[in-house]
Design an enzyme around this catalytic site. Sequence first.
Site, PDB file in Angstrom:
ATOM      1  N   LYS A 170     -17.508  -0.767   5.087  1.00  0.00           N
ATOM      2  CA  LYS A 170     -17.796  -1.866   4.288  1.00  0.00           C
ATOM      3  C   LYS A 170     -19.073  -2.159   3.745  1.00  0.00           C
ATOM      4  O   LYS A 170     -19.358  -2.150   2.502  1.00  0.00           O
ATOM      5  CB  LYS A 170     -17.126  -3.381   4.771  1.00  0.00           C
ATOM      6  N   MET A 197      23.727   9.790   4.014  1.00  0.00           N
ATOM      7  CA  MET A 197      23.616  11.224   4.947  1.00  0.00           C
ATOM      8  C   MET A 197      23.813  11.048   6.287  1.00  0.00           C
ATOM      9  O   MET A 197      24.330  11.992   7.071  1.00  0.00           O
ATOM     10  CB  MET A 197      22.121  11.797   4.554  1.00  0.00           C
ATOM     11  N   GLU A 241       0.937  -1.306  -0.031  1.00  0.00           N
ATOM     12  CA  GLU A 241       0.024   0.026   0.083  1.00  0.00           C
ATOM     13  C   GLU A 241       0.775   1.288   0.017  1.00  0.00           C
ATOM     14  O   GLU A 241       0.299   2.339  -0.550  1.00  0.00           O
ATOM     15  CB  GLU A 241      -1.057   0.154   1.278  1.00  0.00           C
ATOM     16  N   PHE A 281     -11.703  -7.207  13.541  1.00  0.00           N
ATOM     17  CA  PHE A 281     -10.685  -7.611  12.713  1.00  0.00           C
ATOM     18  C   PHE A 281     -10.290  -6.737  11.481  1.00  0.00           C
ATOM     19  O   PHE A 281     -11.137  -6.174  11.073  1.00  0.00           O
ATOM     20  CB  PHE A 281     -10.997  -9.116  11.873  1.00  0.00           C
ATOM     21  N   GLN A 282      -8.891  -6.287  11.601  1.00  0.00           N
ATOM     22  CA  GLN A 282      -8.496  -5.328  10.653  1.00  0.00           C
ATOM     23  C   GLN A 282      -9.183  -3.863  10.745  1.00  0.00           C
ATOM     24  O   GLN A 282      -9.448  -2.949   9.872  1.00  0.00           O
ATOM     25  CB  GLN A 282      -8.800  -5.634   9.245  1.00  0.00           C
TER      26      GLN A 282
END
Lengths: 166, 569
Positions: free
Chosen positions: B161, B478, B49, B111-112
């Site tokens: 959803k 760096m 993602e 969940f999630q």
Amino acid sequence: MKKFLLAVLVDNKPGVLTHVAGLISRRAFNIESISAGYTEEPDVTRINIVVSVESEQELSQVVNQLGKLIDVIKIVNLTLEDSIERELVLIKVQASKESRADIINVVNIFRANIVDVTTEDVVIELTGGESKIDALCEVLREYGIIEIARTGAIALSRGPIPVKSM
Amino acid sequence: MLMNGAQAVLESLKKEGVDIVFGYPGGAVLTLYDAVYQMKFPHVLTRHEQGAVHAADGYARATGKVGVVFATSGPGAGNLITGIATANIDSVPLVCITGQVANPYIGKDSFQEADIVGITTPITKHNYLVKDVHDLPRVLKEAFFIARTGRPGPVVVDVAKDVFDTKFDYKYPENVTLKGYDGQYPTDEKAVDKVAKLLVKAKRPLLFVGGGVTTSDTTPLVRKLQEGLGVPAVSTLLGLGCIASETEGFLGLAGMHGSYASNMAIQQCDLLLCLGMRFSDRVTGKIKDFAPKAKIVHFEIDAAEVGKNVPVNLAVPGDLRASLPLLVTKLEAMDAGFRDQFAPWLQHAIDMSREHPFGYIPATGPDDVIHPGELIEQVSKLSGDDTIVVTDVGQHQMWAAQFYDAREPRQFITSGGLGTMGFGLPAALGAKVGKPGQSVVLITGDGSIMMNCQEFATLADNDIDVKVIVVHNFILGMVGQWQRLFYHHHYAQSELKGKTDLVKLAESMGCKGARLTKAGDLVTKLPQLLQEKGTVLIDVYVPEEEDVLPMVPGGKRLDQMVLAKGEEK
């Protein structure tokens, strides 16, 4: 440090308080109090924020950053306007038979109200400016303050013009 | 029209002119993806993602259009965070549509489930949680409007959803009505007049070009202004390309790794015209002593930027698209002989620039090591005028800013404000998708490329052609530079002397790879590699202990530059 009371009109939508609170914490602004409630318009919420700042530049940052939030409709610094500022406090104080008369005396002097009494305590209600509330709390301390709930300051400008038209 | 929420999302995207989505499916967006499948909506499946959001960002920076991302709830949306913050601080327009668990499950630690509106509040221009399908068209209309107008930025639309599944009568609103935001940023003509007056009195004015010029597509006006006044100009990292680097009087990047001439000009000028910039600490050095002799004028759309970091003498509010045309017209009408007035100062700036260019010790023979500066100069020479260069973050980024001749805006794409390693590969991918007719070259490092290297698979599978140049010094460059300078040369966890073969890495995912190890390769191999079809990783070995110079150490004035090793101005 100087304190200013900002009247912030916002959309009455979910997430608004998250956005305002998130901004305040992210930008590390010093907030003395914050209170929110419905207004004369059903889809507008008024948030009263007392902010304490070191400089004019800091104040303008608070106003400009809040102003960037999409759901903020209007911000007016009421401390810079002719305005009335009030705060409500509820104070629960220990009150025995011996001390109750003294406490009532204090309450009367401050033009506060006793709104609940038991054999062990009284609950006092006072509306006023911050310094008056602080003074009452100070006097009541010797009787034993059990707990305090304060609303934070709210304000309206004097005269017929509302904040939304300022 | 009767349809479900998922179809409504895609219909709305079509109405907003969205031609591609970058995303990754998952549980909460299955219905949305089914609509993508059925409607054959153009979509690039990245391998992470974070790749999707950076790709959308690169697409948006290259095209000026809104980048669109899909991700699922919880971990999917969580993986967008760095990309959203990257876009937010660089004012890049994105609309991220994330799935949320279904309404009955919200707030139950399902969940999630993660509170994405809560998490993204400090890093978005605005965000929404859509719990009712009837709000969806309005919210999407507002999201695109907010993302692309004013000072652009990312907007997150989190959709439960079950909203995707619910059928309703879809109608896309024509207009946006937001009480607190109209997207209008008019300027103040009086302020513009004052700028003209300040110019009449000035002897040493300097233009400071920021990312706002790129964002507002006002490059032609800025070029006209610089040319008409005959003044030198400097740039922030995100302003590079607005004034073509070979332009007379253009002094290059300013700030921590800016040019000697840019930084000295800022300290010497008596009038600093700052266009669409936000005075980042990388640009100002010690704030108290920034441009001490100058009256500072700030052209800025975002009122909260004015005076935030640096006090200014005059603010010109509003969109540069409003203020700059007004200023250019007024100055032309004045016919005040500005070019003559500023000629000695311009000459002084040009002289400084000639005497102190960005430099490196050039290779003495074909078997010599490759200096990063020489590498990037060579890439610059081999690039066409419309090549888009994307960078990652670190030493290679600064070398790219110093040695690559950015010729046009939206052709130097880099994560400025957030400094996001791992931005480069997916952003280059997105830039190429947005501008398929232009070559895209990524300049990255051996540290940065490993963050999001999974996107080589996306490039290969979608036949997206990006040339990836890894400035490979076997160290987090760096970090190493700061450790050499300020931490007694302690390479604490910054060395990358492992067994990774980057060429094989690219090949394993279906791309090509090649390795350049000596200066001669820049002439004999690099040109052909850049001409190859398809994505090629070009792994270029460079010495480990190279510093990016000049450097203004943290807290120092801009004229207190370290110019060469052991030398301080």
